[in-house]
Scaffold this active site. Sequence first.
Site, PDB file in Angstrom:
ATOM      1  N   TYR A   1      16.040   6.221   2.093  1.00  0.00           N
ATOM      2  CA  TYR A   1      17.516   6.545   2.210  1.00  0.00           C
ATOM      3  C   TYR A   1      17.888   7.279   0.848  1.00  0.00           C
ATOM      4  O   TYR A   1      18.979   7.806   0.656  1.00  0.00           O
ATOM      5  CB  TYR A   1      18.296   5.513   2.551  1.00  0.00           C
ATOM      6  CG  TYR A   1      18.137   4.698   3.818  1.00  0.00           C
ATOM      7  CD1 TYR A   1      18.682   5.092   5.012  1.00  0.00           C
ATOM      8  CD2 TYR A   1      17.173   3.850   3.945  1.00  0.00           C
ATOM      9  CE1 TYR A   1      18.600   4.511   6.151  1.00  0.00           C
ATOM     10  CE2 TYR A   1      16.603   2.968   5.134  1.00  0.00           C
ATOM     11  CZ  TYR A   1      17.340   3.446   6.364  1.00  0.00           C
ATOM     12  OH  TYR A   1      17.234   2.802   7.495  1.00  0.00           O
TER      13      TYR A   1
ATOM     14  N   ASP B   1      10.541  -7.174  -1.092  1.00  0.00           N
ATOM     15  CA  ASP B   1      11.149  -6.691   0.297  1.00  0.00           C
ATOM     16  C   ASP B   1      12.611  -6.292  -0.194  1.00  0.00           C
ATOM     17  O   ASP B   1      13.353  -6.931  -0.791  1.00  0.00           O
ATOM     18  CB  ASP B   1      11.382  -7.847   1.174  1.00  0.00           C
ATOM     19  CG  ASP B   1      11.488  -7.315   2.607  1.00  0.00           C
ATOM     20  OD1 ASP B   1      10.783  -6.208   2.966  1.00  0.00           O
ATOM     21  OD2 ASP B   1      12.514  -7.760   3.502  1.00  0.00           O
TER      22      ASP B   1
ATOM     23  N   ASN C   1       0.591  -1.174  -0.005  1.00  0.00           N
ATOM     24  CA  ASN C   1       0.044   0.043  -0.003  1.00  0.00           C
ATOM     25  C   ASN C   1       0.937   1.364  -0.095  1.00  0.00           C
ATOM     26  O   ASN C   1       0.503   2.337   0.229  1.00  0.00           O
ATOM     27  CB  ASN C   1      -0.871   0.184   1.351  1.00  0.00           C
ATOM     28  CG  ASN C   1      -2.314  -0.847   0.870  1.00  0.00           C
ATOM     29  OD1 ASN C   1      -2.653  -0.855  -0.292  1.00  0.00           O
ATOM     30  ND2 ASN C   1      -2.837  -1.398   1.901  1.00  0.00           N
ATOM     31  N   ASN C   2       2.071   0.964  -0.232  1.00  0.00           N
ATOM     32  CA  ASN C   2       3.093   2.128  -0.533  1.00  0.00           C
ATOM     33  C   ASN C   2       2.909   2.881  -1.666  1.00  0.00           C
ATOM     34  O   ASN C   2       3.249   2.241  -2.697  1.00  0.00           O
ATOM     35  CB  ASN C   2       4.563   1.719  -0.192  1.00  0.00           C
ATOM     36  CG  ASN C   2       5.478   2.581  -0.212  1.00  0.00           C
ATOM     37  OD1 ASN C   2       5.259   3.775  -1.184  1.00  0.00           O
ATOM     38  ND2 ASN C   2       6.667   2.574   0.517  1.00  0.00           N
ATOM     39  N   GLN C   3       2.481   3.924  -1.809  1.00  0.00           N
ATOM     40  CA  GLN C   3       2.101   4.793  -3.022  1.00  0.00           C
ATOM     41  C   GLN C   3       3.196   4.784  -3.873  1.00  0.00           C
ATOM     42  O   GLN C   3       3.224   4.728  -5.141  1.00  0.00           O
ATOM     43  CB  GLN C   3       1.295   5.884  -2.627  1.00  0.00           C
ATOM     44  CG  GLN C   3       0.611   6.708  -3.846  1.00  0.00           C
ATOM     45  CD  GLN C   3      -0.700   5.757  -4.332  1.00  0.00           C
ATOM     46  OE1 GLN C   3      -1.107   4.729  -3.681  1.00  0.00           O
ATOM     47  NE2 GLN C   3      -0.633   5.904  -5.751  1.00  0.00           N
TER      48      GLN C   3
ATOM     49  N   ARG D   1      14.796  -2.161  -7.005  1.00  0.00           N
ATOM     50  CA  ARG D   1      13.712  -2.625  -7.438  1.00  0.00           C
ATOM     51  C   ARG D   1      13.224  -2.791  -9.024  1.00  0.00           C
ATOM     52  O   ARG D   1      12.606  -3.589  -9.494  1.00  0.00           O
ATOM     53  CB  ARG D   1      12.422  -1.623  -6.739  1.00  0.00           C
ATOM     54  CG  ARG D   1      11.207  -2.174  -6.628  1.00  0.00           C
ATOM     55  CD  ARG D   1      10.294  -1.345  -5.706  1.00  0.00           C
ATOM     56  NE  ARG D   1      10.795   0.073  -5.237  1.00  0.00           N
ATOM     57  CZ  ARG D   1      11.365   0.286  -4.141  1.00  0.00           C
ATOM     58  NH1 ARG D   1      11.761  -0.916  -3.380  1.00  0.00           N
ATOM     59  NH2 ARG D   1      12.109   1.322  -4.055  1.00  0.00           N
TER      60      ARG D   1
HETATM   61  P1  IMP Z   1      10.664  -2.061   1.596  1.00  0.00           P
HETATM   62  O1  IMP Z   1      10.705  -3.567   1.793  1.00  0.00           O
HETATM   63  O2  IMP Z   1      10.582  -2.028  -0.110  1.00  0.00           O
HETATM   64  O3  IMP Z   1       9.427  -1.422   2.067  1.00  0.00           O
HETATM   65  O4  IMP Z   1      11.784  -1.295   2.071  1.00  0.00           O
HETATM   66  C1  IMP Z   1      12.009  -1.264   3.334  1.00  0.00           C
HETATM   67  C2  IMP Z   1      12.887  -0.049   3.802  1.00  0.00           C
HETATM   68  O5  IMP Z   1      13.962  -0.007   2.960  1.00  0.00           O
HETATM   69  C3  IMP Z   1      12.166   1.130   3.487  1.00  0.00           C
HETATM   70  O6  IMP Z   1      11.360   1.759   4.503  1.00  0.00           O
HETATM   71  C4  IMP Z   1      13.425   1.941   3.037  1.00  0.00           C
HETATM   72  O7  IMP Z   1      13.944   2.858   4.363  1.00  0.00           O
HETATM   73  C5  IMP Z   1      14.346   1.339   2.530  1.00  0.00           C
HETATM   74  N1  IMP Z   1      14.332   1.327   1.131  1.00  0.00           N
HETATM   75  C6  IMP Z   1      13.721   0.406  -0.025  1.00  0.00           C
HETATM   76  N2  IMP Z   1      13.856   0.878  -1.055  1.00  0.00           N
HETATM   77  C7  IMP Z   1      14.348   1.928  -1.179  1.00  0.00           C
HETATM   78  C8  IMP Z   1      14.642   3.045  -2.194  1.00  0.00           C
HETATM   79  O8  IMP Z   1      14.390   2.641  -3.296  1.00  0.00           O
HETATM   80  N3  IMP Z   1      14.900   4.252  -1.558  1.00  0.00           N
HETATM   81  C9  IMP Z   1      15.128   4.544  -0.514  1.00  0.00           C
HETATM   82  N4  IMP Z   1      15.039   3.552   0.609  1.00  0.00           N
HETATM   83  C10 IMP Z   1      14.487   2.319   0.386  1.00  0.00           C
END
Ligand code: IMP
Length: 194
Positions: free
Chosen positions: A150, A69, A9-11, A177
């Site tokens: 970050y 993730d 749900n991360n926009q 990603r």
């Molecule tokens: P997630 O698993 O993609 O939700 O990432 C977990 C955490 O890693 C996020 O809350 C950010 O702190 C960091 N993170 C993941 N992808 C990115 C990115 O593309 N830019 C900056 N921080 C990221």
Amino acid sequence: MRTLIFATNNQHKLEEVQAIIGSDFLLKSLNDIGCSDDIPETGDTFEENASQKSHFIYERYTLDCFADDSGLEIECLNNEPGVYSARYSGSRDTEGNMHLVLEKLKNQTNRKARFRTVISLILNGKEHLFEGFVHGTITTQQSGNKGFGYDPIFQPDGYNITFADMSADEKNKISHRGRAMQNLLKFLHDQQLK
Ligand code: IMP
């Protein structure tokens, strides 16, 4: 057109991934399918967490879905914050997390880091894993106001600007990603050709 559920749900992430996936697939978020559960993420690795999330959705909705993730791995910190990236400082406060990283790297000359993404796709009940990396360095101060997490302190190799200074398009082309998604897309296209 084939529908795929993206377990988020991360926009910001949804927009990034929709831009990459284009119009070949109809992407739906957790909101779109009416899922408001707090999906558990209790693994010690990116693989475990991505897999836990995709299985959670598949078991409830029996729909083709994928979950990702990601996190930041810093070489001199033994790959911290890793799976703890979102809450490194003890909360989801982005400023606090970046501040902690800069503080830990204060007298460090080795500032090498990488972002890593693992995607778990469940297609027709079978799981497939994909991975993407982007290597770079941690800057000494924040720069830029785009992106999330970050991004303001991560400078990808070959650039003299941070992820937060880049347009979404520019970041998508080289990001962890983006690369993991490209691997997923290639797999989906190969499947359709079969
Ligand atoms: P997630 O698993 O993609 O939700 O990432 C977990 C955490 O890693 C996020 O809350 C950010 O702190 C960091 N993170 C993941 N992808 C990115 C990115 O593309 N830019 C900056 N921080 C990221």
